[in-house]
Enzyme design. Structure first.
Site, PDB file in Angstrom:
ATOM      1  N   PRO A  11       1.248  -1.327   0.051  1.00 27.34           N
ATOM      2  CA  PRO A  11       0.159  -0.249  -0.013  1.00 27.34           C
ATOM      3  C   PRO A  11       0.769   1.644  -0.126  1.00 27.34           C
ATOM      4  O   PRO A  11       2.074   1.490   0.860  1.00 27.34           O
ATOM      5  CB  PRO A  11      -0.860  -0.515   1.285  1.00 27.34           C
ATOM      6  CG  PRO A  11       0.086  -1.360   2.586  1.00 27.34           C
ATOM      7  CD  PRO A  11       0.577  -2.246   1.114  1.00 27.34           C
ATOM      8  N   ASN A  12       0.426   2.022  -0.464  1.00 30.25           N
ATOM      9  CA  ASN A  12       0.764   3.560  -1.250  1.00 30.25           C
ATOM     10  C   ASN A  12       1.814   3.589  -1.974  1.00 30.25           C
ATOM     11  O   ASN A  12       2.767   4.495  -1.446  1.00 30.25           O
ATOM     12  CB  ASN A  12       0.578   4.175   0.942  1.00 30.25           C
ATOM     13  CG  ASN A  12      -0.360   4.397   1.253  1.00 30.25           C
ATOM     14  OD1 ASN A  12      -1.305   4.780   0.943  1.00 30.25           O
ATOM     15  ND2 ASN A  12      -0.258   3.968   2.405  1.00 30.25           N
ATOM     16  N   ARG A  19       4.352  10.701  -2.114  1.00 31.66           N
ATOM     17  CA  ARG A  19       4.720  10.612  -1.037  1.00 31.66           C
ATOM     18  C   ARG A  19       5.669  10.686   0.313  1.00 31.66           C
ATOM     19  O   ARG A  19       6.149  10.270  -0.142  1.00 31.66           O
ATOM     20  CB  ARG A  19       3.849   9.097  -0.951  1.00 31.66           C
ATOM     21  CG  ARG A  19       4.324   8.765   0.666  1.00 31.66           C
ATOM     22  CD  ARG A  19       3.850   6.905   0.756  1.00 31.66           C
ATOM     23  NE  ARG A  19       3.994   6.685   1.844  1.00 31.66           N
ATOM     24  CZ  ARG A  19       4.372   5.102   2.266  1.00 31.66           C
ATOM     25  NH1 ARG A  19       4.928   4.363   1.449  1.00 31.66           N
ATOM     26  NH2 ARG A  19       3.966   5.221   3.484  1.00 31.66           N
ATOM     27  N   TYR A  24      11.107   9.169   1.641  1.00 24.84           N
ATOM     28  CA  TYR A  24      11.178   8.257  -0.033  1.00 24.84           C
ATOM     29  C   TYR A  24      11.191   8.109  -0.799  1.00 24.84           C
ATOM     30  O   TYR A  24      11.370   8.248  -1.915  1.00 24.84           O
ATOM     31  CB  TYR A  24       9.155   7.976   0.260  1.00 24.84           C
ATOM     32  CG  TYR A  24       8.647   6.971   1.373  1.00 24.84           C
ATOM     33  CD1 TYR A  24       9.182   5.796   1.346  1.00 24.84           C
ATOM     34  CD2 TYR A  24       7.980   7.650   1.911  1.00 24.84           C
ATOM     35  CE1 TYR A  24       9.030   4.801   2.702  1.00 24.84           C
ATOM     36  CE2 TYR A  24       7.211   7.228   3.008  1.00 24.84           C
ATOM     37  CZ  TYR A  24       7.146   5.605   3.242  1.00 24.84           C
ATOM     38  OH  TYR A  24       7.230   4.988   4.546  1.00 24.84           O
ATOM     39  N   ASN A  76       7.998  -5.112  -1.459  1.00 23.91           N
ATOM     40  CA  ASN A  76       7.840  -4.358   0.384  1.00 23.91           C
ATOM     41  C   ASN A  76       6.805  -4.558   0.170  1.00 23.91           C
ATOM     42  O   ASN A  76       5.722  -3.960   0.133  1.00 23.91           O
ATOM     43  CB  ASN A  76       8.523  -2.985  -0.853  1.00 23.91           C
ATOM     44  CG  ASN A  76       8.235  -1.902   0.497  1.00 23.91           C
ATOM     45  OD1 ASN A  76       8.025  -2.063   1.580  1.00 23.91           O
ATOM     46  ND2 ASN A  76       8.856  -0.297   0.037  1.00 23.91           N
ATOM     47  N   ALA A  79       2.983  -1.340   5.093  1.00 28.64           N
ATOM     48  CA  ALA A  79       2.462  -1.205   6.086  1.00 28.64           C
ATOM     49  C   ALA A  79       2.482  -2.181   6.553  1.00 28.64           C
ATOM     50  O   ALA A  79       2.063  -3.077   7.922  1.00 28.64           O
ATOM     51  CB  ALA A  79       1.394  -0.050   6.178  1.00 28.64           C
ATOM     52  N   GLU A 100      12.507  -9.066   1.064  1.00 25.79           N
ATOM     53  CA  GLU A 100      12.172  -7.882   1.747  1.00 25.79           C
ATOM     54  C   GLU A 100      13.076  -6.733   1.392  1.00 25.79           C
ATOM     55  O   GLU A 100      13.954  -6.591   2.403  1.00 25.79           O
ATOM     56  CB  GLU A 100      11.686  -8.247   3.384  1.00 25.79           C
ATOM     57  CG  GLU A 100      10.690  -7.566   3.739  1.00 25.79           C
ATOM     58  CD  GLU A 100      11.289  -7.407   5.895  1.00 25.79           C
ATOM     59  OE1 GLU A 100      11.637  -8.214   6.448  1.00 25.79           O
ATOM     60  OE2 GLU A 100      10.741  -6.206   6.336  1.00 25.79           O
ATOM     61  N   HIS A 102      13.007  -2.272   2.498  1.00 24.40           N
ATOM     62  CA  HIS A 102      11.971  -1.338   2.304  1.00 24.40           C
ATOM     63  C   HIS A 102      12.956  -0.342   2.406  1.00 24.40           C
ATOM     64  O   HIS A 102      14.256  -0.263   2.737  1.00 24.40           O
ATOM     65  CB  HIS A 102      12.119  -1.404   4.066  1.00 24.40           C
ATOM     66  CG  HIS A 102      11.276  -2.189   4.432  1.00 24.40           C
ATOM     67  ND1 HIS A 102      10.078  -2.577   4.512  1.00 24.40           N
ATOM     68  CD2 HIS A 102      11.446  -3.700   5.305  1.00 24.40           C
ATOM     69  CE1 HIS A 102       9.438  -3.532   5.043  1.00 24.40           C
ATOM     70  NE2 HIS A 102      10.698  -3.871   5.299  1.00 24.40           N
ATOM     71  N   ARG A 109      12.782   4.375  12.526  1.00 26.69           N
ATOM     72  CA  ARG A 109      11.392   5.241  12.752  1.00 26.69           C
ATOM     73  C   ARG A 109      10.372   4.299  13.997  1.00 26.69           C
ATOM     74  O   ARG A 109      10.972   3.964  14.927  1.00 26.69           O
ATOM     75  CB  ARG A 109      10.700   4.907  11.422  1.00 26.69           C
ATOM     76  CG  ARG A 109      11.633   5.306  10.370  1.00 26.69           C
ATOM     77  CD  ARG A 109      10.623   5.195   9.063  1.00 26.69           C
ATOM     78  NE  ARG A 109       9.488   6.296   8.951  1.00 26.69           N
ATOM     79  CZ  ARG A 109       8.757   5.667   8.472  1.00 26.69           C
ATOM     80  NH1 ARG A 109       9.199   5.037   6.900  1.00 26.69           N
ATOM     81  NH2 ARG A 109       7.760   7.055   7.803  1.00 26.69           N
TER      82      ARG A 109
HETATM   83  C1  DQA Z   1       8.175   1.520   4.479  1.00 23.71           C
HETATM   84  C2  DQA Z   1       8.232   1.630   5.370  1.00 23.71           C
HETATM   85  C3  DQA Z   1       6.443   0.890   6.472  1.00 23.71           C
HETATM   86  O1  DQA Z   1       6.890   1.335   7.964  1.00 23.71           O
HETATM   87  C4  DQA Z   1       5.777   1.713   5.761  1.00 23.71           C
HETATM   88  O2  DQA Z   1       4.524   1.334   6.115  1.00 23.71           O
HETATM   89  C5  DQA Z   1       5.753   2.044   4.053  1.00 23.71           C
HETATM   90  C6  DQA Z   1       7.730   2.177   3.492  1.00 23.71           C
HETATM   91  C7  DQA Z   1       9.669   1.358   3.406  1.00 23.71           C
HETATM   92  O3  DQA Z   1       9.734   1.103   2.287  1.00 23.71           O
HETATM   93  O4  DQA Z   1      10.121   2.203   4.226  1.00 23.71           O
HETATM   94  O5  DQA Z   1       4.648   2.301   3.442  1.00 23.71           O
HETATM   95  O6  DQA Z   1       8.479  -0.405   3.699  1.00 23.71           O
END
Ligand code: DQA
Length: 144
Positions: A11-12, A19, A24, A76, A79, A100, A102, A109
């Site tokens: 998501p997102n 964003r 990011y 990735n 959330a 995985e 990020h 964080r």
């Molecule tokens: C994320 C880190 C997560 O905590 C966050 O909710 C994201 C992006 C990252 O790529 O740094 O949406 O996965």
């Protein structure tokens, strides 16, 4: 037959560039796909992409990877990293080597980002390396 890698974004992540650019970066989701495709060409691997804001759709994509005979997954979960037992179970079910990724380093964080459910099923985790982290994951899986 070339190695088949599936890149899944949660998501997102379709909102990259818009964003929270201070976290990011300014590159868009399409820029990310272009970067990965270029590196995949260089490595001689076949890459496909999936992004969804919906947990069940992400589970479906992981299951489909099994039937599509995907060799490696880069995920990735965004959330859902911090909440989803369903994604953990899906990766365990398909037994496909999964890395995985990020973009930020969730461990530095908020406390609620320190837990990753999916990590237990992954062969590796790359965090805090920006978009470059996806390329590192691709290189890891291409050489596996
Ligand atoms: C994320 C880190 C997560 O905590 C966050 O909710 C994201 C992006 C990252 O790529 O740094 O949406 O996965």
């Amino acid at each position: 037959m070339s190695t088949k890698i599936l890149v899944i974004n949660g998501p997102n992540l379709n909102m990259l560039g818009i964003r929270q650019p201070e976290i990011y970066g300014r590159a868009s989701y399409q820029d990310l796909l272009d970067m990965i495709s270029k590196e995949a060409d260089r490595l001689g691997v076949e890459v496909s992409f999936f992004q969804s804001n919906h947990e069940g759709d992400l589970v479906d994509a992981i299951q489909q990877a099994y039937f599509d005979k995907i060799d490696g997954i880069i995920i990735n979960p965004a959330a859902y990293t911090h909440t989803s037992v369903a994604l953990l179970d899906a990766v365990k079910a398909v037994q496909i080597p999964t890395v995985e990724v990020h973009i930020s380093d969730p461990d530095t964080r908020e406390d609620f980002r320190h837990v990753s459910y999916i990590r237990a099923a992954c062969t590796g985790t790359i965090r805090g390396h920006g978009l470059e982290g996806y390329l590192e994951a691709l290189r890891l899986l291409a050489s596996a």
